[in-house]
Write an enzyme that holds these catalytic residues in place. Structure first.
Site, PDB file in Angstrom:
ATOM      1  N   ILE A 174       0.820  -1.225   0.000  1.00  0.00           N
ATOM      2  CA  ILE A 174       0.000   0.000   0.000  1.00  0.00           C
ATOM      3  C   ILE A 174       0.849   1.268   0.000  1.00  0.00           C
ATOM      4  CG2 ILE A 174      -2.038  -1.031   1.088  1.00  0.00           C
ATOM      5  CD1 ILE A 174      -1.108   0.159   3.735  1.00  0.00           C
ATOM      6  N   GLY A 189       8.621   3.861  -0.135  1.00  0.00           N
ATOM      7  CA  GLY A 189       9.471   5.039   0.104  1.00  0.00           C
ATOM      8  C   GLY A 189      10.901   4.711  -0.260  1.00  0.00           C
ATOM      9  N   GLU A 192       9.062  -0.266   2.024  1.00  0.00           N
ATOM     10  CA  GLU A 192       7.664  -0.209   1.599  1.00  0.00           C
ATOM     11  C   GLU A 192       6.742  -0.416   2.798  1.00  0.00           C
ATOM     12  OE1 GLU A 192       8.130  -3.386  -1.262  1.00  0.00           O
ATOM     13  OE2 GLU A 192       7.469  -4.869   0.206  1.00  0.00           O
ATOM     14  N   VAL A 193       5.451  -0.153   2.547  1.00  0.00           N
ATOM     15  CA  VAL A 193       4.427  -0.402   3.580  1.00  0.00           C
ATOM     16  C   VAL A 193       3.462  -1.437   3.029  1.00  0.00           C
ATOM     17  CG1 VAL A 193       2.693   0.609   5.080  1.00  0.00           C
ATOM     18  CG2 VAL A 193       4.521   2.018   4.218  1.00  0.00           C
ATOM     19  N   ASP A 203       8.665  17.932   6.804  1.00  0.00           N
ATOM     20  CA  ASP A 203       8.250  17.400   5.501  1.00  0.00           C
ATOM     21  C   ASP A 203       6.740  17.245   5.450  1.00  0.00           C
ATOM     22  OD1 ASP A 203       8.905  14.402   3.527  1.00  0.00           O
ATOM     23  OD2 ASP A 203       8.444  16.470   2.949  1.00  0.00           O
TER      24      ASP A 203
HETATM   25  C1  LIG Z   1      18.152  11.396   5.431  1.00  0.00           C
HETATM   26  N1  LIG Z   1      17.727  10.211   4.627  1.00  0.00           N
HETATM   27  C2  LIG Z   1      18.809   9.201   4.643  1.00  0.00           C
HETATM   28  C3  LIG Z   1      16.457   9.616   5.187  1.00  0.00           C
HETATM   29  C4  LIG Z   1      15.395  10.682   5.344  1.00  0.00           C
HETATM   30  C5  LIG Z   1      14.103  10.110   5.891  1.00  0.00           C
HETATM   31  C6  LIG Z   1      13.717   8.841   5.256  1.00  0.00           C
HETATM   32  N2  LIG Z   1      12.470   8.305   5.314  1.00  0.00           N
HETATM   33  C7  LIG Z   1      12.340   7.158   4.647  1.00  0.00           C
HETATM   34  N3  LIG Z   1      11.140   6.494   4.538  1.00  0.00           N
HETATM   35  C8  LIG Z   1      10.980   5.372   3.791  1.00  0.00           C
HETATM   36  O1  LIG Z   1      11.894   4.783   3.263  1.00  0.00           O
HETATM   37  C9  LIG Z   1       9.575   4.895   3.657  1.00  0.00           C
HETATM   38  C10 LIG Z   1       9.328   3.553   3.445  1.00  0.00           C
HETATM   39  C11 LIG Z   1       7.998   3.149   3.266  1.00  0.00           C
HETATM   40  C12 LIG Z   1       6.930   4.070   3.292  1.00  0.00           C
HETATM   41  C13 LIG Z   1       7.226   5.399   3.526  1.00  0.00           C
HETATM   42  C14 LIG Z   1       6.136   6.456   3.583  1.00  0.00           C
HETATM   43  C15 LIG Z   1       6.066   7.215   2.255  1.00  0.00           C
HETATM   44  C16 LIG Z   1       5.083   6.430   1.435  1.00  0.00           C
HETATM   45  C17 LIG Z   1       4.063   5.912   2.438  1.00  0.00           C
HETATM   46  N4  LIG Z   1       4.794   5.910   3.705  1.00  0.00           N
HETATM   47  C18 LIG Z   1       4.262   5.537   4.916  1.00  0.00           C
HETATM   48  O2  LIG Z   1       4.930   5.580   5.936  1.00  0.00           O
HETATM   49  N5  LIG Z   1       2.966   5.092   4.882  1.00  0.00           N
HETATM   50  C19 LIG Z   1       2.188   4.737   5.977  1.00  0.00           C
HETATM   51  C20 LIG Z   1       2.564   4.937   7.318  1.00  0.00           C
HETATM   52  C21 LIG Z   1       1.682   4.552   8.335  1.00  0.00           C
HETATM   53  C22 LIG Z   1       0.445   3.976   8.053  1.00  0.00           C
HETATM   54  C23 LIG Z   1       0.105   3.779   6.721  1.00  0.00           C
HETATM   55  C24 LIG Z   1      -1.169   3.200   6.415  1.00  0.00           C
HETATM   56  N6  LIG Z   1      -2.207   2.747   6.197  1.00  0.00           N
HETATM   57  C25 LIG Z   1       0.962   4.147   5.686  1.00  0.00           C
HETATM   58  C26 LIG Z   1       8.543   5.823   3.716  1.00  0.00           C
HETATM   59  S1  LIG Z   1      13.821   6.692   3.917  1.00  0.00           S
HETATM   60  C27 LIG Z   1      14.620   8.099   4.517  1.00  0.00           C
HETATM   61  C28 LIG Z   1      16.016   8.488   4.264  1.00  0.00           C
END
Ligand SMILES: CN(C)[C@H]1CCc2nc(NC(=O)c3cccc([C@H]4CCCN4C(=O)Nc4cccc(C#N)c4)c3)sc2C1
Length: 400
Positions: free
Chosen positions: A67, A70, A74-75, A183
Site C-alpha cells: 500500500i 518510500g 515499503e508499507v 516534511d
Molecule cells: C536522510 N535520509 C537518509 C532519510 C530521510 C528520511 C527517510 N524516510 C524514509 N522512509 C521510507 O523509506 C519509507 C518507506 C515506506 C513508506 C514510507 C512512507 C512514504 C510512502 C508511504 N509511507 C508511509 O509511511 N505510509 C504509511 C505509514 C503509516 C500507516 C500507513 C497506512 N495505512 C501508511 C517511507 S527513507 C529516509 C532516508
C-alpha cells in the site's frame, strides 16, 4: 538478601521493565540477537534461533497488499495471524541504511509513533527486526492519503477548513513533543475509517534544542512544500524552528483550493527559485473563486519566517478568520463528522490505495564479515512490544 542489594536489584528490574530504558528487556534480547555467534558455539546459536522464533517476527503476519513505498522500503497491509488484527507494516532495509551515514532517522519515527499516544498521530503497535529489515507495525488508515482525496474531489473551501484545522492540531502535537516535522505534505496525511486525519511519516522529524530551533545542514522535505529557511540550510548550518511546518501548511491549503502548488515548476531549480523569490512569485489564479480570508491565511503562512503566522504559537492561527464556520471548531472537530467518510466493506478494504508495482530490484544483502560482525549494533533497542511488555508482573505470575 540484605536491604541494600534488594534496593539495587529492584531499581534494575524497574529499568528492565521501562519501555523507554536502554536496558529494557526488548533491548537486551536485541543484543543477544545481534551477536553473530560462530558455529563453534552451537548451543548458544541454537538458543539464539529459538529466542528469535519466540519473539515477534515477520512470520506472525499474513501479507495482504502493498500500500506504499518510500526510499528505503515499503508499507504493506498485513493481518496478524494470532489476533486477526490488520495493520500497516513498514519495512525498512538495513542495507540501505548502512550505506548512508545520516540514516538514524528511524529513531525519531519510532519514538514519535510509540509514545505520542495521540489521535492525530499514527500509532506504532510493535517494532521488530531481522537480519535484513526493520519492521514497524502501525495503524492501518483505510481512508488513504490526502493526495488521493485531492485527486478524487474538487475540494470546496469548507472542506479545506476541516483538513487544515486537523493538520494544525496534528502538527501542534508534534511540536509539543519537541519535534519539527520538516516534511509536511499531503502524502503524509492519512485518513482513518471515519475520515479523520493522522500524520503518518516521521522520517524527517528533528528534535528542537532548548531554544526551539533545529540546526541542520541537509535540506530535507519535498521540493514543493519546503520552506525558504529549510532550503537555505542546504550545505550550511542554518537554524530554524517549528514555523517551517506552518509554511508547508500554507502550501497545502493553496493546493487544496487551487489544485496545484503555488511554486510549481517543471524543474527542481525552477521551484527552488520561486520559493526563494516567494514575495514576487506567489499569485492566485483569477479564474478560481476563493475567499479573501483564504488568500489572507495563505499569505500569512507563505511569508518570511520572521513575519509568519504561528511563529508565536498556534493561538494566532486558530484565531484567523479563515477558520470561522458554523460546523467545526478546534475543540470539537475530532468528534464531528468529516467531509468525506470512507465507504468500506471490510477491515482490509484497500480501495483508497492505488496498486503499486513492487520495484523488483535484486535484494542487496551485505556480506557477513568473517570477523566480528557489528552490522546490527546500530539497531539494538529498536524492538518495541508495546502493551505485552515482557517481565510485566502478570506474565511472570502466569508462568509460575
Ligand atoms: C536522510 N535520509 C537518509 C532519510 C530521510 C528520511 C527517510 N524516510 C524514509 N522512509 C521510507 O523509506 C519509507 C518507506 C515506506 C513508506 C514510507 C512512507 C512514504 C510512502 C508511504 N509511507 C508511509 O509511511 N505510509 C504509511 C505509514 C503509516 C500507516 C500507513 C497506512 N495505512 C501508511 C517511507 S527513507 C529516509 C532516508
Amino acid at each position: 538478601m540484605d536491604v541494600e542489594r534488594r534496593r539495587r536489584a529492584n531499581t534494575l528490574e524497574r529499568e528492565m521493565r521501562d519501555p523507554t530504558s536502554i536496558c529494557n528487556v526488548d533491548c537486551l534480547l536485541d543484543t543477544v540477537s545481534a551477536l553473530r555467534l560462530r558455529p563453534r558455539h552451537a548451543q548458544a546459536a541454537e538458543k539464539q534461533q529459538r529466542i528469535n522464533q519466540l519473539r515477534m517476527n515477520v512470520e506472525d503476519f499474513d501479507f495482504i497488499k502493498l500500500i506504499g513505498a518510500g526510499a528505503f522500503g515499503e508499507v504493506q497491509l498485513v493481518r496478524h495471524k494470532s489476533s486477526s488484527q490488520v495493520y500497516a507494516m513498514k519495512r525498512l532495509s538495513k542495507f540501505e541504511m548502512m550505506k548512508r551515514p545520516d540514516s538514524a532517522f528511524f529513531w525519531e519515527e519510532r519514538h514519535i509513533m510509540a509514545h505520542a499516544n495521540s489521535e492525530w498521530i499514527v500509532q506504532l503497535h510493535f517494532a521488530f527486526q531481522d537480519s535484513k529489515y526493520l519492521y514497524m507495525v502501525m495503524d492501518f488508515m483505510p481512508g488513504g492519503d490526502i493526495v488521493s482525496l485531492m485527486g478524487d474531489y474538487d475540494i470546496p473551501e469548507k472542506w479545506a477548513i476541516f483538513y487544515t484545522m486537523e493538520v494544525v492540531l496534528a502538527l501542534d502535537t508534534i511540536h509539543n513533543m519537541g519535534f519539527v516535522h520538516r516534511d509536511v505534505k499531503p502524502d503524509n496525511m492519512l485518513l482513518d475509517n471515519y475520515g479523520h486525519l493522522k500524520l503518518a511519516d516521521f522520517g524527517t522529524c528533528m528534535r528542537m534544542g532548548a531554544n526551539g530551533q533545529v540546526v541542520s545542514s541537509n535540506a530535507v522535505g519535498t521540493p514543493d512544500y519546503i520552506s525558504p529557511e529549510v532550503l537555505q540550510s542546504q550545505g550550511v548550518d542554518n537554524e530554524y524552528g517549528r514555523e517551517c511546518d506552518w509554511w508547508s501548511v500554507g502550501i497545502f491549503l493553496y493546493e487544496m483550493l487551487f489544485g496545484e502548488t503555488p511554486f510549481y515548476a517543471d524543474s527542481l531549480v525552477g521551484t527552488y527559485g520561486k520559493i526563494m523569490d516567494h514575495k514576487n512569485s506567489l499569485s492566485f489564479p483569477q479564474e478560481v473563486e476563493i475567499s479573501e480570508q483564504a488568500k489572507a491565511l495563505i499569505r500569512a503562512f507563505l511569508t518570511d519566517r520572521t513575519q509568519r503566522l504561528g511563529r508565536y504559537g498556534i493561538d494566532d492561527i486558530k484565531a484567523h478568520p479563515f477558520f470561522r464556520n458554523d460546523t467545526w471548531s478546534f475543540d470539537n472537530i475530532r468528534e464531528s463528522v468529516p467531509p468525506v467518510v470512507p465507504e468500506l466493506t471490510s477491515d482490509d478494504d484497500t480501495r483508497n490505495f492505488e496498486d503499486i508495482e513492487r520495484d523488483e530490484k535484486p535484494e542487496e544483502v551485505f556480506p557477513v564479515p568473517k570477523g566480528f560482525d557489528g552490522n546490527h549494533l546500530p539497531f539494538i533497542g529498536f524492538t518495541y512490544t508495546g502493551d505485552y511488555q515482557l517481565l510485566s508482573s502478570d506474565t511472570v505470575d502466569a508462568e509460575a
